[in-house]
Motif scaffolding. Sequence first.
Motif, PDB file in Angstrom:
ATOM      1  N   GLU A  91       0.827  -1.213   0.000  1.00  0.00           N
ATOM      2  CA  GLU A  91       0.000   0.000   0.000  1.00  0.00           C
ATOM      3  C   GLU A  91       0.856   1.256   0.000  1.00  0.00           C
ATOM      4  O   GLU A  91       0.552   2.239  -0.669  1.00  0.00           O
ATOM      5  N   ASP A  92       1.975   1.221   0.746  1.00  0.00           N
ATOM      6  CA  ASP A  92       2.871   2.376   0.795  1.00  0.00           C
ATOM      7  C   ASP A  92       3.755   2.475  -0.442  1.00  0.00           C
ATOM      8  O   ASP A  92       4.276   3.543  -0.752  1.00  0.00           O
ATOM      9  N   ASP A  93       3.931   1.371  -1.143  1.00  0.00           N
ATOM     10  CA  ASP A  93       4.815   1.336  -2.307  1.00  0.00           C
ATOM     11  C   ASP A  93       4.160   0.514  -3.413  1.00  0.00           C
ATOM     12  O   ASP A  93       4.527  -0.642  -3.652  1.00  0.00           O
ATOM     13  N   PRO A  94       3.182   1.075  -4.092  1.00  0.00           N
ATOM     14  CA  PRO A  94       2.445   0.312  -5.101  1.00  0.00           C
ATOM     15  C   PRO A  94       3.296  -0.172  -6.265  1.00  0.00           C
ATOM     16  O   PRO A  94       2.932  -1.120  -6.956  1.00  0.00           O
ATOM     17  N   GLU A  95       4.448   0.468  -6.487  1.00  0.00           N
ATOM     18  CA  GLU A  95       5.331   0.016  -7.556  1.00  0.00           C
ATOM     19  C   GLU A  95       6.235  -1.127  -7.103  1.00  0.00           C
ATOM     20  O   GLU A  95       6.936  -1.731  -7.902  1.00  0.00           O
ATOM     21  N   GLY A  96       6.225  -1.402  -5.796  1.00  0.00           N
ATOM     22  CA  GLY A  96       7.051  -2.492  -5.286  1.00  0.00           C
ATOM     23  C   GLY A  96       8.533  -2.259  -5.434  1.00  0.00           C
ATOM     24  O   GLY A  96       9.309  -3.206  -5.597  1.00  0.00           O
ATOM     25  N   ALA A  97       8.964  -1.013  -5.358  1.00  0.00           N
ATOM     26  CA  ALA A  97      10.384  -0.700  -5.612  1.00  0.00           C
ATOM     27  C   ALA A  97      11.054  -0.067  -4.402  1.00  0.00           C
ATOM     28  O   ALA A  97      11.909   0.789  -4.526  1.00  0.00           O
ATOM     29  N   ASN A  98      10.656  -0.506  -3.209  1.00  0.00           N
ATOM     30  CA  ASN A  98      11.119   0.183  -2.017  1.00  0.00           C
ATOM     31  C   ASN A  98      12.322  -0.465  -1.345  1.00  0.00           C
ATOM     32  O   ASN A  98      12.719  -0.055  -0.274  1.00  0.00           O
ATOM     33  N   ASN A  99      12.891  -1.491  -1.925  1.00  0.00           N
ATOM     34  CA  ASN A  99      14.021  -2.087  -1.231  1.00  0.00           C
ATOM     35  C   ASN A  99      15.016  -2.724  -2.198  1.00  0.00           C
ATOM     36  O   ASN A  99      14.759  -2.870  -3.394  1.00  0.00           O
ATOM     37  N   TRP A 100      16.131  -3.104  -1.625  1.00  0.00           N
ATOM     38  CA  TRP A 100      17.273  -3.600  -2.383  1.00  0.00           C
ATOM     39  C   TRP A 100      16.955  -4.867  -3.169  1.00  0.00           C
ATOM     40  O   TRP A 100      17.618  -5.154  -4.167  1.00  0.00           O
ATOM     41  N   ALA A 101      15.968  -5.629  -2.735  1.00  0.00           N
ATOM     42  CA  ALA A 101      15.712  -6.921  -3.369  1.00  0.00           C
ATOM     43  C   ALA A 101      15.364  -6.786  -4.849  1.00  0.00           C
ATOM     44  O   ALA A 101      15.635  -7.688  -5.642  1.00  0.00           O
ATOM     45  N   ARG A 102      14.770  -5.663  -5.231  1.00  0.00           N
ATOM     46  CA  ARG A 102      14.411  -5.476  -6.630  1.00  0.00           C
ATOM     47  C   ARG A 102      15.611  -5.092  -7.490  1.00  0.00           C
ATOM     48  O   ARG A 102      15.496  -5.030  -8.716  1.00  0.00           O
ATOM     49  N   LEU A 103      16.735  -4.816  -6.867  1.00  0.00           N
ATOM     50  CA  LEU A 103      17.921  -4.415  -7.613  1.00  0.00           C
ATOM     51  C   LEU A 103      18.846  -5.587  -7.927  1.00  0.00           C
ATOM     52  O   LEU A 103      19.786  -5.432  -8.695  1.00  0.00           O
ATOM     53  N   ILE A 104      18.584  -6.746  -7.340  1.00  0.00           N
ATOM     54  CA  ILE A 104      19.505  -7.863  -7.500  1.00  0.00           C
ATOM     55  C   ILE A 104      18.963  -8.891  -8.489  1.00  0.00           C
ATOM     56  O   ILE A 104      17.769  -8.898  -8.811  1.00  0.00           O
ATOM     57  N   TYR A 105      19.870  -9.730  -8.963  1.00  0.00           N
ATOM     58  CA  TYR A 105      19.500 -10.901  -9.759  1.00  0.00           C
ATOM     59  C   TYR A 105      19.497 -12.093  -8.798  1.00  0.00           C
ATOM     60  O   TYR A 105      20.554 -12.621  -8.446  1.00  0.00           O
ATOM     61  N   ASN A 106      18.327 -12.472  -8.355  1.00  0.00           N
ATOM     62  CA  ASN A 106      18.211 -13.531  -7.355  1.00  0.00           C
ATOM     63  C   ASN A 106      18.117 -14.886  -8.058  1.00  0.00           C
ATOM     64  O   ASN A 106      17.056 -15.491  -8.159  1.00  0.00           O
ATOM     65  N   ALA A 107      19.250 -15.345  -8.569  1.00  0.00           N
ATOM     66  CA  ALA A 107      19.255 -16.569  -9.362  1.00  0.00           C
ATOM     67  C   ALA A 107      20.506 -17.380  -9.043  1.00  0.00           C
ATOM     68  O   ALA A 107      21.540 -16.824  -8.665  1.00  0.00           O
ATOM     69  N   PRO A 108      20.451 -18.699  -9.186  1.00  0.00           N
ATOM     70  CA  PRO A 108      21.648 -19.524  -8.985  1.00  0.00           C
ATOM     71  C   PRO A 108      22.758 -19.101  -9.944  1.00  0.00           C
ATOM     72  O   PRO A 108      22.498 -18.684 -11.071  1.00  0.00           O
ATOM     73  N   ARG A 109      23.979 -19.223  -9.486  1.00  0.00           N
ATOM     74  CA  ARG A 109      25.122 -18.763 -10.280  1.00  0.00           C
ATOM     75  C   ARG A 109      26.367 -19.553  -9.909  1.00  0.00           C
ATOM     76  O   ARG A 109      26.365 -20.322  -8.945  1.00  0.00           O
ATOM     77  N   SER A 110      27.424 -19.355 -10.657  1.00  0.00           N
ATOM     78  CA  SER A 110      28.687 -20.047 -10.381  1.00  0.00           C
ATOM     79  C   SER A 110      29.225 -19.651  -9.013  1.00  0.00           C
ATOM     80  O   SER A 110      29.080 -18.503  -8.577  1.00  0.00           O
ATOM     81  N   ASP A 111      29.876 -20.606  -8.368  1.00  0.00           N
ATOM     82  CA  ASP A 111      30.530 -20.374  -7.084  1.00  0.00           C
ATOM     83  C   ASP A 111      32.010 -20.107  -7.357  1.00  0.00           C
ATOM     84  O   ASP A 111      32.711 -20.953  -7.931  1.00  0.00           O
ATOM     85  N   ALA A 112      32.494 -18.938  -6.954  1.00  0.00           N
ATOM     86  CA  ALA A 112      33.897 -18.579  -7.202  1.00  0.00           C
ATOM     87  C   ALA A 112      34.861 -19.592  -6.597  1.00  0.00           C
ATOM     88  O   ALA A 112      35.946 -19.828  -7.139  1.00  0.00           O
TER      89      ALA A 112
END
Length: 305
Positions: A232-253
């Motif tokens: 309700e406070d953020d109808p665009e759903g863009a209020n936190n860092w989680a929307r800035l990341i690629y939350n996907a499996p990836r290679s382990d360094a």
Amino acid sequence: MRSDKDNWDINTSVGSTALFVAAARALAGRGPEPLSVDPLAEVFVRAAGGELAQLLDGDPELTRDHPLRSPDFGLGFQQHQSARTRYFDDYLKAAADKGIRQVVILAAGLDSRAYRLPWPAGVTVYELDRPQVLDFKRETLTAAGHSPTANRREVAVDLREDWLSALQQSGFDPESPTAWLVEGLLIYLSPEAQDQLFETIEKASAPGSRAAIEQMTPLPAETYETLTAPTEDDPEGANNWARLIYNAPRSDAAQWFPDRGWTATRTDLADYLHTLGRPVPPRDPAAGFHPSNINLVTVERPEPA
């Protein structure tokens, strides 16, 4: 959500996370017996102003509801920043002690190590980031009277572009051992872009080179969906860092580099905190982030036998 061609400066999107992280470092450095102290973090936050500066200068009661003061996210995040700063500071000091005189900081953001670490003579620190971010850093620290303690070279480039060519044009020598720093970066790259980054580091590393890399395990799908959902406070759903990341499996360094002949040491952040005698905060699933999501990897390309 992120896209492969999105854009930002110091106050927007991924760029704004540099200020948020600087504020966390500044707050953590004010605590009792801090793991690390970055006095220049406060300089950046004060220069930017706004609500983050209020965390440092205002009445604590006025900012008690800010995420960086919250017990479910903020205190753990401050602890994370303080611990990883110490880990990577020690890594770079050890590299310099071993005679490495070429340091490359990828997505340097508001990293202040070129200004605050006691570098030996002859060290060159290359900082790669978007021009708007580098401009803010240089102008802010110059205005505050701070000068680099190493030969600092800015490389204004997007890491999704041909950044190695830009780095070499700034004087980087791929035939000399290098200490690479990949801190707070990988989650903002797609898995494919991360592999390309690793491939470029490997291609540009002479024997004796090393790299220190921060990794985060993907958040559970349900947690990620909750964090990125509109409210309700953020109808665009863009209020936190989680929307800035690629939350996907990836290679382990810690596996990718050894598969190519490097050695690797992996340290879970929670274990590192225990080693330093610091408690790990309890996990709050609603907060998403927790130090147990983070691991720190140091890899080294061996010298010829």
